[in-house]
Design a protein around this motif. Structure first.
Motif, PDB file in Angstrom:
ATOM      1  N   PHE A 158       0.861  -1.188   0.000  1.00  0.00           N
ATOM      2  CA  PHE A 158       0.000   0.000   0.000  1.00  0.00           C
ATOM      3  C   PHE A 158       0.902   1.244   0.000  1.00  0.00           C
TER       4      PHE A 158
ATOM      5  N   ARG B  98      -7.623   4.130   0.185  1.00  0.00           N
ATOM      6  CA  ARG B  98      -6.707   5.281   0.165  1.00  0.00           C
ATOM      7  C   ARG B  98      -5.804   5.303  -1.058  1.00  0.00           C
TER       8      ARG B  98
ATOM      9  N   ASP C  75      -4.919  -1.598   0.023  1.00  0.00           N
ATOM     10  CA  ASP C  75      -5.631  -0.509   0.718  1.00  0.00           C
ATOM     11  C   ASP C  75      -6.353   0.341  -0.327  1.00  0.00           C
TER      12      ASP C  75
ATOM     13  N   LYS D 143      -6.542  -4.471   8.148  1.00  0.00           N
ATOM     14  CA  LYS D 143      -6.438  -3.096   8.662  1.00  0.00           C
ATOM     15  C   LYS D 143      -7.261  -2.974   9.942  1.00  0.00           C
TER      16      LYS D 143
ATOM     17  N   THR E 284      -2.407  -2.877  -4.728  1.00  0.00           N
ATOM     18  CA  THR E 284      -2.629  -2.313  -3.392  1.00  0.00           C
ATOM     19  C   THR E 284      -3.552  -3.183  -2.559  1.00  0.00           C
TER      20      THR E 284
ATOM     21  N   VAL F  80      -1.549  -1.099   7.308  1.00  0.00           N
ATOM     22  CA  VAL F  80      -2.186  -2.338   6.835  1.00  0.00           C
ATOM     23  C   VAL F  80      -1.190  -3.480   7.002  1.00  0.00           C
TER      24      VAL F  80
END
Length: 317
Positions: free
Chosen positions: A177, A219, A216, A259, A214, A271
């Motif tokens: 991430f 974000r 995440d 997370k 990713t 994360v």
């Protein structure tokens, strides 16, 4: 002269007397078998001309073939029938026996058998090689986990891509991430260094595609991923998507991520995720995995050997 004649006649009479004695002596042992010998002896010492002995006739110009068989000697061809003196030719020896392993049928059978064995093993060897190459094409590794699979995500330029987008090249996939403070940057730098080593060699240049996915997505939209990857190797492709799409990709690669359950808006968080780089072959099959303990040099050398192995299987990249 009379005296000499008297002596000769006396010698003749003495000889006859001795011969008679010998005849009697021989007859005592052999019966009448001595008669022919005595007659021949008397004839040899006789000085009188033979009586009623026909005068021998002069030889006639006749061939031996016209003479009676009992009165002529055997010819060479009769005495030695195996030799060739105008007679029948000797029996010729055969080059090959009529039967047995050294006969013409036996030799022919041996040759046919040898050709059949050679053909069988040649075709069998080719079949085994084809099967081996087919296995190498699929890059089957016994005991390795089933890693990789279908997914659909969005790249840093907003394009929709799937796992098949990267088929045709080896690809090195890393999950992380953009807000990762240290581990992700270290691993992405290591992947970039390994790519530089591979691109420095002609037979491995441009053979590996690096992919960042990713964990995440809330974000890490495409724009954030694009900006983040500028710090690393220019060949990187970054992927993101919805939370479900990302979960599907992580599940396919057996990647763990988590997370905090309760996070306030604009709150920073970390994360937790698996720290591995996954090497996939041009067919999307799993090849190997590299953890934090493997450096860039090791990764480059191992990937180069995998590429060479793939090429030996008759595959082009």
């Amino acid at each position: 002269m009379r005296a000499i004649g008297t002596v000769l006649r006396g010698s003749k009479q003495a000889h006859k007397s001795i011969a008679s004695s010998l005849y009697g002596y021989r007859a005592g042992y052999t019966g009448m078998s001595g008669l022919p010998r005595l007659s021949a002896l008397n004839k040899a010492y006789s000085t009188e001309p033979p009586k009623n002995d026909p005068k021998p006739e002069s030889p006639k110009n006749e061939s031996n073939s016209e003479q009676p068989k009992e009165n002529r000697s055997e010819t060479d061809s009769e005495r030695f029938p195996s030799r060739t003196f105008g007679g029948p030719e000797p029996r010729k020896e055969r080059l090959f026996p009529e039967s047995g392993p050294l006969s013409l049928p036996g030799i022919g059978l041996f040759v046919l058998t040898a050709v059949g064995i050679f053909y069988y093993f040649t075709t069998e060897k080719e079949r085994v090689q084809r099967e081996r190459q087919e296995k190498l094409r699929k890059v089957e590794y016994a005991g390795k986990p089933e890693v990789g699979g279908a997914y659909e995500l969005t790249d840093q330029d907003g394009n929709r891509v799937t796992d098949k987008t990267f088929h045709g090249k080896f690809h090195l996939v890393y999950f992380g991430f953009c807000h990762c403070p240290d581990i992700c940057p270290d691993e992405l730098d290591k992947i970039g260094d390994a790519l530089d080593i591979l691109d420095a060699q002609a037979h491995t240049k441009d053979k590996v595609q690096p992919v960042f996915i990713t964990c995440d997505p809330q974000r890490d939209p495409p724009e954030a991923i694009k900006e983040y990857l500028k710090q690393f190797h220019p060949k990187f492709v970054g992927l993101t998507g919805t939370i479900d799409e990302v979960r599907t990709a992580c599940k396919a690669y057996r990647v763990y991520f988590s997370k905090p359950p309760k996070v306030a808006e604009n709150q920073d968080y970390l994360v937790d995720h698996s720290i591995f780089s996954y090497l996939m072959d041009p067919d999307g099959g799993f090849v190997d995995v590299y953890g934090k303990d493997k450096d860039a040099k090791f990764m480059a050398e191992d990937i180069a050997s995998r590429i060479e192995q793939f090429k030996k299987a008759g595959r082009d990249i």
